[in-house]
Design a protein around this motif. Structure first.
Motif, PDB file in Angstrom:
ATOM      1  N   ARG A  58      17.134  67.990 -90.887  1.00 44.39           N
ATOM      2  CA  ARG A  58      15.692  67.984 -90.915  1.00 44.39           C
ATOM      3  C   ARG A  58      15.136  66.676 -90.388  1.00 44.39           C
ATOM      4  NH1 ARG A  58      14.334  69.982 -96.800  1.00 44.39           N
ATOM      5  NH2 ARG A  58      16.555  69.987 -97.137  1.00 44.39           N
ATOM      6  N   ILE A  59      15.805  65.586 -90.752  1.00 46.79           N
ATOM      7  CA  ILE A  59      15.315  64.277 -90.326  1.00 46.79           C
ATOM      8  C   ILE A  59      15.343  64.171 -88.810  1.00 46.79           C
ATOM      9  CG2 ILE A  59      15.821  61.805 -90.328  1.00 46.79           C
ATOM     10  CD1 ILE A  59      16.774  62.160 -93.220  1.00 46.79           C
ATOM     11  N   LEU A  60      16.448  64.586 -88.204  1.00 42.60           N
ATOM     12  CA  LEU A  60      16.551  64.489 -86.748  1.00 42.60           C
ATOM     13  C   LEU A  60      15.487  65.340 -86.074  1.00 42.60           C
ATOM     14  CD1 LEU A  60      17.918  63.339 -84.311  1.00 42.60           C
ATOM     15  CD2 LEU A  60      19.603  65.180 -84.444  1.00 42.60           C
ATOM     16  N   GLY A  61      15.264  66.552 -86.567  1.00 39.66           N
ATOM     17  CA  GLY A  61      14.222  67.403 -86.011  1.00 39.66           C
ATOM     18  C   GLY A  61      12.858  66.748 -86.120  1.00 39.66           C
ATOM     19  N   SER A  62      12.576  66.155 -87.259  1.00 36.02           N
ATOM     20  CA  SER A  62      11.302  65.461 -87.452  1.00 36.02           C
ATOM     21  C   SER A  62      11.171  64.276 -86.501  1.00 36.02           C
ATOM     22  CB  SER A  62      11.180  64.967 -88.895  1.00 36.02           C
ATOM     23  OG  SER A  62      11.160  66.058 -89.786  1.00 36.02           O
ATOM     24  N   LEU A  63      12.263  63.541 -86.321  1.00 30.76           N
ATOM     25  CA  LEU A  63      12.227  62.403 -85.403  1.00 30.76           C
ATOM     26  C   LEU A  63      11.968  62.852 -83.969  1.00 30.76           C
ATOM     27  CD1 LEU A  63      15.144  60.207 -86.752  1.00 30.76           C
ATOM     28  CD2 LEU A  63      12.716  59.650 -86.777  1.00 30.76           C
ATOM     29  N   LEU A  64      12.580  63.950 -83.570  1.00 26.48           N
ATOM     30  CA  LEU A  64      12.379  64.451 -82.211  1.00 26.48           C
ATOM     31  C   LEU A  64      10.928  64.855 -81.987  1.00 26.48           C
ATOM     32  CD1 LEU A  64      15.645  66.532 -81.768  1.00 26.48           C
ATOM     33  CD2 LEU A  64      15.077  64.355 -80.675  1.00 26.48           C
ATOM     34  N   VAL A  65      10.324  65.468 -82.983  1.00 29.43           N
ATOM     35  CA  VAL A  65       8.917  65.854 -82.883  1.00 29.43           C
ATOM     36  C   VAL A  65       8.032  64.614 -82.902  1.00 29.43           C
ATOM     37  CG1 VAL A  65       7.032  67.035 -84.087  1.00 29.43           C
ATOM     38  CG2 VAL A  65       9.262  68.144 -83.860  1.00 29.43           C
ATOM     39  N   GLU A  66       8.320  63.713 -83.818  1.00 27.68           N
ATOM     40  CA  GLU A  66       7.498  62.506 -83.975  1.00 27.68           C
ATOM     41  C   GLU A  66       7.582  61.597 -82.755  1.00 27.68           C
ATOM     42  OE1 GLU A  66       4.570  60.620 -85.878  1.00 27.68           O
ATOM     43  OE2 GLU A  66       5.490  62.482 -86.563  1.00 27.68           O
ATOM     44  N   GLU A  67       8.691  61.629 -82.051  1.00 27.42           N
ATOM     45  CA  GLU A  67       8.873  60.807 -80.843  1.00 27.42           C
ATOM     46  C   GLU A  67       7.778  61.097 -79.821  1.00 27.42           C
ATOM     47  OE1 GLU A  67      10.628  58.038 -78.202  1.00 27.42           O
ATOM     48  OE2 GLU A  67      10.994  58.335 -80.331  1.00 27.42           O
ATOM     49  N   GLN A  68       7.264  62.318 -79.798  1.00 23.70           N
ATOM     50  CA  GLN A  68       6.201  62.672 -78.872  1.00 23.70           C
ATOM     51  C   GLN A  68       4.900  61.927 -79.212  1.00 23.70           C
ATOM     52  OE1 GLN A  68       6.994  64.585 -76.206  1.00 23.70           O
ATOM     53  NE2 GLN A  68       9.031  64.472 -77.110  1.00 23.70           N
ATOM     54  N   ARG A  69       4.659  61.739 -80.497  1.00 27.16           N
ATOM     55  CA  ARG A  69       3.430  61.055 -80.935  1.00 27.16           C
ATOM     56  C   ARG A  69       3.610  59.552 -81.049  1.00 27.16           C
ATOM     57  NH1 ARG A  69       1.744  64.884 -85.891  1.00 27.16           N
ATOM     58  NH2 ARG A  69       3.990  65.028 -86.024  1.00 27.16           N
ATOM     59  N   GLU A  70       4.807  59.156 -81.437  1.00 23.67           N
ATOM     60  CA  GLU A  70       5.109  57.738 -81.658  1.00 23.67           C
ATOM     61  C   GLU A  70       6.340  57.341 -80.852  1.00 23.67           C
ATOM     62  OE1 GLU A  70       3.589  55.352 -83.436  1.00 23.67           O
ATOM     63  OE2 GLU A  70       1.990  56.713 -84.036  1.00 23.67           O
ATOM     64  N   PRO A  71       6.155  57.102 -79.553  1.00 26.19           N
ATOM     65  CA  PRO A  71       7.312  56.710 -78.735  1.00 26.19           C
ATOM     66  C   PRO A  71       8.011  55.490 -79.327  1.00 26.19           C
ATOM     67  CG  PRO A  71       5.405  57.162 -77.354  1.00 26.19           C
ATOM     68  CD  PRO A  71       4.916  57.155 -78.781  1.00 26.19           C
ATOM     69  N   GLY A  72       9.305  55.564 -79.389  1.00 28.45           N
ATOM     70  CA  GLY A  72      10.091  54.462 -79.919  1.00 28.45           C
ATOM     71  C   GLY A  72      10.642  54.708 -81.309  1.00 28.45           C
ATOM     72  N   VAL A  73      10.122  55.730 -81.988  1.00 34.39           N
ATOM     73  CA  VAL A  73      10.605  55.981 -83.347  1.00 34.39           C
ATOM     74  C   VAL A  73      12.078  56.410 -83.328  1.00 34.39           C
ATOM     75  CG1 VAL A  73       9.882  58.409 -83.556  1.00 34.39           C
ATOM     76  CG2 VAL A  73       9.979  56.969 -85.578  1.00 34.39           C
ATOM     77  N   LEU A  74      12.460  57.174 -82.330  1.00 37.28           N
ATOM     78  CA  LEU A  74      13.859  57.602 -82.218  1.00 37.28           C
ATOM     79  C   LEU A  74      14.756  56.413 -81.882  1.00 37.28           C
ATOM     80  CD1 LEU A  74      15.588  60.086 -82.533  1.00 37.28           C
ATOM     81  CD2 LEU A  74      15.172  60.631 -80.142  1.00 37.28           C
ATOM     82  N   ALA A  75      14.285  55.534 -81.026  1.00 36.16           N
ATOM     83  CA  ALA A  75      15.057  54.328 -80.689  1.00 36.16           C
ATOM     84  C   ALA A  75      15.236  53.451 -81.923  1.00 36.16           C
ATOM     85  CB  ALA A  75      14.369  53.553 -79.573  1.00 36.16           C
TER      86      ALA A  75
END
Length: 92
Positions: free
Chosen positions: A1-18
């Motif tokens: 779930r966390i990874l899925g949320s990070l992938l979605v959130e990356e669109q709004r907050e670039p850099g969160v996945l990094a």
């Protein structure tokens, strides 16, 4: 779930996945790499193994089992995964 949320959130907050990779995954990869290196030094693990590939073998299997197949890991499944990885990396 966390990874899925990070992938979605990356669109709004670039850099969160990094940041996740740097702060969470990086240190854990370092622990696995050190563990594998100790196994090489003791002669238990083949010296030519690539720690990143070994890590990806385990992480990919776990991710695929849960996220793609929708299955729950049982003790038997985890033992089978470890047996297969060990067969691939152990020194003869």
């Amino acid at each position: 779930r966390i990874l899925g949320s990070l992938l979605v959130e990356e669109q709004r907050e670039p850099g969160v996945l990094a940041a996740f990779r740097e702060r969470i995954l990086g240190p854990r990869r370092g622990l696995v790499e050190a563990m594998l290196q100790r196994g090489v030094e003791r002669g238990e693990i083949r010296p030519e193994i690539d720690p990143l590939v070994v890590t990806e073998m385990v992480a990919g299997a776990v991710f695929g089992h849960h996220a793609i197949l929708g299955l729950t890991a049982t003790d038997a499944w985890v033992e089978a995964l470890v047996d297969h990885v060990w067969t691939a990396i152990r020194a003869d």
